[in-house]
Design a protein around this motif. Structure first.
Motif, PDB file in Angstrom:
ATOM      1  N   GLN A  85       0.813  -1.211   0.000  1.00  0.00           N
ATOM      2  CA  GLN A  85       0.000   0.000   0.000  1.00  0.00           C
ATOM      3  C   GLN A  85       0.851   1.267   0.000  1.00  0.00           C
ATOM      4  OE1 GLN A  85       0.123  -2.284   2.421  1.00  0.00           O
ATOM      5  NE2 GLN A  85      -0.149  -1.411   4.484  1.00  0.00           N
ATOM      6  N   HIS A  86       2.015   1.202   0.645  1.00  0.00           N
ATOM      7  CA  HIS A  86       2.910   2.360   0.652  1.00  0.00           C
ATOM      8  C   HIS A  86       3.537   2.568  -0.721  1.00  0.00           C
ATOM      9  CE1 HIS A  86       3.497   1.823   5.282  1.00  0.00           C
ATOM     10  NE2 HIS A  86       2.372   2.426   4.981  1.00  0.00           N
ATOM     11  N   TYR A  87       3.952   1.462  -1.337  1.00  0.00           N
ATOM     12  CA  TYR A  87       4.558   1.575  -2.663  1.00  0.00           C
ATOM     13  C   TYR A  87       3.548   2.135  -3.666  1.00  0.00           C
ATOM     14  CZ  TYR A  87       6.940   0.513  -7.009  1.00  0.00           C
ATOM     15  OH  TYR A  87       7.522   0.635  -8.246  1.00  0.00           O
ATOM     16  N   GLU A  88       2.346   1.588  -3.668  1.00  0.00           N
ATOM     17  CA  GLU A  88       1.346   2.019  -4.651  1.00  0.00           C
ATOM     18  C   GLU A  88       0.946   3.476  -4.439  1.00  0.00           C
ATOM     19  OE1 GLU A  88       0.645   0.501  -7.301  1.00  0.00           O
ATOM     20  OE2 GLU A  88       1.689  -1.349  -6.758  1.00  0.00           O
ATOM     21  N   LYS A  89       0.861   3.910  -3.198  1.00  0.00           N
ATOM     22  CA  LYS A  89       0.517   5.300  -2.922  1.00  0.00           C
ATOM     23  C   LYS A  89       1.580   6.245  -3.466  1.00  0.00           C
ATOM     24  CE  LYS A  89      -1.840   8.658  -1.017  1.00  0.00           C
ATOM     25  NZ  LYS A  89      -3.157   9.061  -1.559  1.00  0.00           N
ATOM     26  N   MET A  90       2.856   5.909  -3.208  1.00  0.00           N
ATOM     27  CA  MET A  90       3.942   6.757  -3.709  1.00  0.00           C
ATOM     28  C   MET A  90       4.004   6.720  -5.223  1.00  0.00           C
ATOM     29  SD  MET A  90       5.430   8.554  -1.518  1.00  0.00           S
ATOM     30  CE  MET A  90       6.646   9.095  -2.705  1.00  0.00           C
ATOM     31  N   ALA A  91       3.852   5.543  -5.800  1.00  0.00           N
ATOM     32  CA  ALA A  91       3.887   5.416  -7.264  1.00  0.00           C
ATOM     33  C   ALA A  91       2.786   6.253  -7.898  1.00  0.00           C
ATOM     34  CB  ALA A  91       3.755   3.952  -7.667  1.00  0.00           C
ATOM     35  N   ASP A  92       1.609   6.208  -7.310  1.00  0.00           N
ATOM     36  CA  ASP A  92       0.475   6.969  -7.843  1.00  0.00           C
ATOM     37  C   ASP A  92       0.753   8.467  -7.788  1.00  0.00           C
ATOM     38  OD1 ASP A  92      -2.342   6.985  -8.793  1.00  0.00           O
ATOM     39  OD2 ASP A  92      -2.645   8.084  -6.916  1.00  0.00           O
ATOM     40  N   LEU A  93       1.299   8.955  -6.685  1.00  0.00           N
ATOM     41  CA  LEU A  93       1.593  10.379  -6.554  1.00  0.00           C
ATOM     42  C   LEU A  93       2.629  10.827  -7.589  1.00  0.00           C
ATOM     43  CD1 LEU A  93       1.775  10.744  -2.659  1.00  0.00           C
ATOM     44  CD2 LEU A  93       0.061  11.765  -4.168  1.00  0.00           C
ATOM     45  N   LEU A  94       3.673  10.029  -7.755  1.00  0.00           N
ATOM     46  CA  LEU A  94       4.751  10.406  -8.672  1.00  0.00           C
ATOM     47  C   LEU A  94       4.309  10.325 -10.132  1.00  0.00           C
ATOM     48  CD1 LEU A  94       7.679   8.614  -6.815  1.00  0.00           C
ATOM     49  CD2 LEU A  94       7.329  11.074  -6.983  1.00  0.00           C
ATOM     50  N   ARG A  95       3.524   9.304 -10.470  1.00  0.00           N
ATOM     51  CA  ARG A  95       3.083   9.146 -11.863  1.00  0.00           C
ATOM     52  C   ARG A  95       2.064  10.209 -12.266  1.00  0.00           C
ATOM     53  NH1 ARG A  95       2.256   2.715 -10.898  1.00  0.00           N
ATOM     54  NH2 ARG A  95       4.447   2.074 -11.136  1.00  0.00           N
ATOM     55  N   GLU A 106       3.093  12.731   2.275  1.00  0.00           N
ATOM     56  CA  GLU A 106       2.868  11.284   2.262  1.00  0.00           C
ATOM     57  C   GLU A 106       4.116  10.535   2.704  1.00  0.00           C
ATOM     58  OE1 GLU A 106       0.721   7.871   2.077  1.00  0.00           O
ATOM     59  OE2 GLU A 106      -0.023   9.925   1.838  1.00  0.00           O
ATOM     60  N   ILE A 107       5.286  10.998   2.277  1.00  0.00           N
ATOM     61  CA  ILE A 107       6.544  10.379   2.700  1.00  0.00           C
ATOM     62  C   ILE A 107       6.668  10.417   4.220  1.00  0.00           C
ATOM     63  CG2 ILE A 107       9.059  10.729   2.743  1.00  0.00           C
ATOM     64  CD1 ILE A 107       8.835  11.563  -0.219  1.00  0.00           C
ATOM     65  N   GLN A 108       6.389  11.569   4.808  1.00  0.00           N
ATOM     66  CA  GLN A 108       6.491  11.698   6.255  1.00  0.00           C
ATOM     67  C   GLN A 108       5.490  10.773   6.955  1.00  0.00           C
ATOM     68  OE1 GLN A 108       6.409  15.683   7.721  1.00  0.00           O
ATOM     69  NE2 GLN A 108       6.562  15.087   9.855  1.00  0.00           N
ATOM     70  N   LYS A 109       4.278  10.708   6.423  1.00  0.00           N
ATOM     71  CA  LYS A 109       3.247   9.849   7.006  1.00  0.00           C
ATOM     72  C   LYS A 109       3.686   8.382   6.984  1.00  0.00           C
ATOM     73  CE  LYS A 109      -1.632   8.637   6.279  1.00  0.00           C
ATOM     74  NZ  LYS A 109      -2.825   8.871   5.405  1.00  0.00           N
ATOM     75  N   ILE A 110       4.239   7.940   5.854  1.00  0.00           N
ATOM     76  CA  ILE A 110       4.692   6.552   5.743  1.00  0.00           C
ATOM     77  C   ILE A 110       5.845   6.289   6.703  1.00  0.00           C
ATOM     78  CG2 ILE A 110       5.785   4.860   4.219  1.00  0.00           C
ATOM     79  CD1 ILE A 110       4.187   6.154   1.898  1.00  0.00           C
ATOM     80  N   ARG A 111       6.813   7.191   6.740  1.00  0.00           N
ATOM     81  CA  ARG A 111       7.973   6.993   7.610  1.00  0.00           C
ATOM     82  C   ARG A 111       7.570   6.889   9.075  1.00  0.00           C
ATOM     83  NH1 ARG A 111      11.997  11.402   4.673  1.00  0.00           N
ATOM     84  NH2 ARG A 111      12.996   9.948   3.200  1.00  0.00           N
TER      85      ARG A 111
END
Length: 438
Positions: A85-95, A106-111
């Motif tokens: 879920q973390h990977y897909e969220k970041m991928a979606d934001l970047l794409r 989002e990075i801070q939230k995941i960390r």
């Protein structure tokens, strides 16, 4: 050569070059990776710290075996190190070209969800002095204090499993760091139970000799009789052995180590070796030779890491070579419950089997090693084995270190579980409601 060994070749006089997310595509060997692989590295490296260097790239990684090569896995983040879920969220934001503010939020939230300070580091280990909290130190066990020199809170390269990854991500409220060596000295003078100062990080060996002296020499000059040992935790022998051989201040570093022993203190380098290949180059052998010539003892430790060293033969090879080079095998750790633990996890039952098989096949000189050990909130808990007692299968465990010293070497039992990999996965055996330390 500094201490009378073989001369240094031109190839060993490397100038340090670091690669991060901003410039890693300059690595020549990266050209052979697919576009998808590059994208996965970039997404994972947004969350997990990423830094590698030219020595690791040129001497340690087998590029013919990438992405399966263990040293590549040790230094390059991949998508499976993030939860799906973390990977897909970041991928979606970047794409979808999200704003940098949204990405950083989002990075801070995941960390923050990755347990950045396990085992009570932030809540329970930070000491007080004159009624004030001392930032940049940890005092968990009576006899040892950890000091985080401010300029040493980076590494020559970052390990993807690192339990102190929060030191490297730029979130200052999660970071341990101090320049207040006078405060450390005052604390030591008021706490004669402390026998060891461990300079840690990050990696203090990323500092110049001049900076390192400013931390260590005042402690020596204070002549604290109760202090017996100076330790430095470091991965530099694996990631940049030139630090002790051919850097411009290598001689000053080695002289500093000699100065510790001349002040009648034991100097111990706590060296992190995660794979036998890190012991294979000529320059790491020269570095070990130089360090030992100062009277410094090198003790070696590593977590047991899936995808990197989770085979008994690798540990047997590593411990045997360490002894041959004059090092003392010290710890096999379990991967801590932080960061990408789900990816690197080895269950306790399997960890004990790996340790036992490797231990059975090494010289008695290598049997100084302890483990598998979990550095948990209440202390370092050693897995002694699996037994069946009164028809109940159990883990036998003991404390090697404890928040309360009376716990040390006290055995206890937990219900057997084939999947448990940390203390909080365990339940007390024999119908007890809780463990004695709870």
């Amino acid at each position: 050569m500094i201490y009378g060994g073989p001369s240094i070749s031109d190839a060993e006089r490397k100038k340090y070059s670091a690669y991060t997310l901003s410039n890693y595509k300059d690595i020549p060997q990266i050209e052979d990776l697919s576009q998808q692989h590059l994208e996965e590295i970039e997404i994972a490296a947004r969350i997990l710290p990423f830094r590698v260097n030219n020595y690791v790239i040129e001497e340690l990684i087998n590029w013919n075996d990438v992405p399966n090569d263990p040293i590549f896995t040790l230094t390059f983040p991949n998508r499976d190190m993030l939860l799906p879920q973390h990977y897909e969220k970041m991928a979606d934001l970047l794409r979808n070209d999200a704003t940098e503010e949204d990405i950083q939020n989002e990075i801070q939230k995941i960390r923050l969800s990755l347990n950045p300070h396990p085992a009570g580091q932030l809540e329970k280990n930070v000491p007080e002095h004159d009624g004030k909290i001392i930032h940049g130190m940890q005092h968990k066990y009576d006899e040892t204090i950890l000091f985080f020199p401010a300029q040493g809170q980076t590494c020559h390269a970052y390990c993807t499993f690192c339990f102190r990854w929060a030191q490297f991500i730029g979130m200052d409220d999660l970071k341990f760091a101090s320049r207040e060596i006078e405060l450390l000295i005052s604390y030591l003078q008021e706490h004669p139970e402390i026998k060891d100062v461990l300079f840690t990080g990050g990696d203090p060996m990323t500092m110049s000799a001049g900076l390192l002296k400013k931390y260590i020499e005042p402690v020596l000059e204070a002549d604290i009789r109760s202090l017996e040992n100076i330790r430095i935790g470091t991965k530099s022998l694996s990631y940049w052995p030139q630090r002790f051989v051919s850097d411009k201040d290598s001689e000053d570093i080695l002289s500093l180590f000699s100065n510790v022993t001349e002040h009648k203190k034991h100097m111990a380098l706590m060296a992190h070796f995660n794979h036998p290949r890190e012991l294979s180059t000529d320059i790491v052998k020269k570095a070990i030779q130089n360090i030992r010539a100062t009277g410094t003892q090198i003790r070696t430790q590593s977590p047991l890491i899936a995808h990197i060293n989770d085979e008994p033969a690798l540990w047997e090879e590593m411990w045997s070579e360490q002894v041959r080079l004059g090092c003392v095998p010290y710890y096999m750790f379990m991967v801590r419950n932080t960061g990408a633990k789900h990816y690197f996890d080895v269950p306790m039952a399997r960890a004990w089997e790996i340790f036992q098989k490797a231990y059975q096949n090494v010289s008695g000189l290598a049997r100084t090693v302890r483990g598998p050990s979990m550095s948990t909130d209440p202390g370092k808990i050693n897995i002694l084995g699996v037994q069946e007692i009164n028809d109940e299968k159990v883990f036998l465990l003991e404390f090697l270190q404890g928040r309360e010293s009376k716990w040390v070497r006290k055995p206890f039992f937990a219900k057997y579980s084939p999947t448990a990999s940390w203390l909080n996965d365990l339940e007390p055996a024999f119908g007890k409601e809780k463990f004695f330390f709870e």
